[in-house]
Design a protein around this motif. Sequence first.
Motif, mmCIF file in Angstrom:
data_model
loop_
_atom_site.group_PDB
_atom_site.id
_atom_site.type_symbol
_atom_site.label_atom_id
_atom_site.label_comp_id
_atom_site.label_asym_id
_atom_site.label_seq_id
_atom_site.Cartn_x
_atom_site.Cartn_y
_atom_site.Cartn_z
ATOM 1 N N GLY A 140 -13.534 3.481 -5.050
ATOM 2 C CA GLY A 140 -13.564 2.130 -4.991
ATOM 3 C C GLY A 140 -12.587 1.481 -5.665
ATOM 4 N N MET A 141 -11.903 2.155 -6.444
ATOM 5 C CA MET A 141 -10.827 1.693 -7.517
ATOM 6 C C MET A 141 -9.409 1.731 -6.914
ATOM 7 S SD MET A 141 -12.524 0.028 -9.873
ATOM 8 C CE MET A 141 -11.382 -0.090 -11.187
ATOM 9 N N ARG A 142 -8.459 1.060 -7.337
ATOM 10 C CA ARG A 142 -7.160 1.258 -7.081
ATOM 11 C C ARG A 142 -6.259 1.096 -8.142
ATOM 12 N NH1 ARG A 142 -5.682 0.592 -1.602
ATOM 13 N NH2 ARG A 142 -3.655 -1.043 -2.450
ATOM 14 N N ARG A 143 -5.051 1.839 -8.110
ATOM 15 C CA ARG A 143 -4.204 1.978 -9.251
ATOM 16 C C ARG A 143 -2.872 1.468 -8.871
ATOM 17 N NH1 ARG A 143 -1.425 7.412 -9.642
ATOM 18 N NH2 ARG A 143 -1.789 8.323 -7.739
ATOM 19 N N VAL A 144 -1.898 1.099 -9.692
ATOM 20 C CA VAL A 144 -0.486 0.880 -9.569
ATOM 21 C C VAL A 144 0.129 2.446 -9.402
ATOM 22 C CG1 VAL A 144 1.532 -0.232 -10.376
ATOM 23 C CG2 VAL A 144 -0.660 -1.389 -10.695
ATOM 24 N N ILE A 145 1.234 2.343 -8.559
ATOM 25 C CA ILE A 145 1.975 3.636 -8.554
ATOM 26 C C ILE A 145 3.319 3.102 -8.469
ATOM 27 C CG2 ILE A 145 2.693 5.510 -6.785
ATOM 28 C CD1 ILE A 145 0.023 5.345 -5.656
ATOM 29 N N ASN A 162 0.788 -1.104 0.070
ATOM 30 C CA ASN A 162 0.096 0.157 0.141
ATOM 31 C C ASN A 162 0.762 1.361 0.080
ATOM 32 O OD1 ASN A 162 -2.435 -1.491 -0.097
ATOM 33 N ND2 ASN A 162 -2.658 -1.438 2.210
ATOM 34 N N PHE A 163 0.671 2.214 -0.878
ATOM 35 C CA PHE A 163 1.506 3.515 -0.884
ATOM 36 C C PHE A 163 1.239 4.287 0.078
ATOM 37 C CE2 PHE A 163 2.346 7.659 -2.462
ATOM 38 C CZ PHE A 163 3.478 7.681 -2.736
ATOM 39 N N THR A 164 2.368 4.896 0.638
ATOM 40 C CA THR A 164 2.615 5.687 1.536
ATOM 41 C C THR A 164 3.646 6.534 1.514
ATOM 42 O OG1 THR A 164 2.366 6.459 3.859
ATOM 43 C CG2 THR A 164 2.922 4.324 3.569
ATOM 44 N N PRO A 165 3.791 7.878 1.129
ATOM 45 C CA PRO A 165 5.263 8.570 1.407
ATOM 46 C C PRO A 165 5.843 8.474 2.561
ATOM 47 C CG PRO A 165 3.272 9.815 0.231
ATOM 48 C CD PRO A 165 2.649 8.724 0.945
ATOM 49 N N LYS A 166 5.331 8.470 3.574
ATOM 50 C CA LYS A 166 6.035 8.209 4.748
ATOM 51 C C LYS A 166 7.090 7.092 4.695
ATOM 52 C CE LYS A 166 2.531 9.791 7.917
ATOM 53 N NZ LYS A 166 1.644 9.031 9.134
ATOM 54 N N ARG A 167 6.842 6.168 3.990
ATOM 55 C CA ARG A 167 7.870 4.923 3.794
ATOM 56 C C ARG A 167 9.191 5.319 3.254
ATOM 57 N NH1 ARG A 167 6.048 -0.402 2.098
ATOM 58 N NH2 ARG A 167 3.761 0.638 1.972
ATOM 59 N N PHE A 168 9.058 6.533 2.668
ATOM 60 C CA PHE A 168 10.390 7.051 2.018
ATOM 61 C C PHE A 168 11.021 8.330 2.776
ATOM 62 C CE2 PHE A 168 7.415 5.999 -1.707
ATOM 63 C CZ PHE A 168 7.624 4.832 -1.592
ATOM 64 N N GLU A 221 13.217 0.363 -9.005
ATOM 65 C CA GLU A 221 11.822 0.371 -9.092
ATOM 66 C C GLU A 221 10.850 -0.259 -8.164
ATOM 67 O OE1 GLU A 221 7.708 -0.422 -10.931
ATOM 68 O OE2 GLU A 221 9.420 -0.906 -12.446
ATOM 69 N N TYR A 222 10.082 0.474 -7.421
ATOM 70 C CA TYR A 222 9.061 -0.302 -6.732
ATOM 71 C C TYR A 222 7.728 -0.120 -7.059
ATOM 72 C CZ TYR A 222 13.110 -1.096 -3.450
ATOM 73 O OH TYR A 222 14.270 -1.757 -2.749
ATOM 74 N N ASP A 223 6.837 -0.940 -7.060
ATOM 75 C CA ASP A 223 5.419 -0.893 -7.302
ATOM 76 C C ASP A 223 4.746 -0.842 -6.091
ATOM 77 O OD1 ASP A 223 6.412 -1.268 -10.000
ATOM 78 O OD2 ASP A 223 5.772 -3.353 -10.135
ATOM 79 N N TYR A 224 3.503 -0.111 -6.139
ATOM 80 C CA TYR A 224 2.858 0.046 -4.828
ATOM 81 C C TYR A 224 1.420 0.153 -5.255
ATOM 82 C CZ TYR A 224 7.091 0.884 -2.075
ATOM 83 O OH TYR A 224 8.270 0.666 -1.541
#
Length: 142
Positions: free
Chosen positions: A108-113, A57-63, A97-100
């Motif tokens: 209700g939809m999600r996308r690849v980041i 799950n994408f979260t900018p805090k990770r970086f 490259e990492y995919d999130y």
Amino acid sequence: MKTTKEDVLKSTIAVALCALLTACAVAPRQSPDPYPGSGGLFLGTPSQAEIDSGRINFTPKRFSAFRVGATTKAEVVKKLGKPAGWMTKSDGTSELEYDYMGESLLPGMRRVIYTFFTFDSDRILSEMQYPGYEDRKKSGRQ
């Protein structure tokens, strides 16, 4: 004055020690490249198991701990794990490259980041690309 075996041994040890200390002082400390060459799949799609796990799950805090000009490639890999894709150019620069998964504009939809981390030939972070990074950079929270 007569030179003894002991004098020769002491001189040899002194010269060897000086050479060793000089080499250590001159040689840059560079960690091994955790992902040399090229591999993985750039701009791929995470597996259903990865999506279901919530790990991606994408979260900018990770970086937030990463700093351009200071963070090493090994530190990025230690924090984020195996990249989806990696590439090393002939000049020694490289990219991970990492995919999130993140929220889409459609409810209700999600996308690849896709996130990209570029490193100089000494494997020091030189650029980061992920949604929200430019805003963090402008605000000085890089």
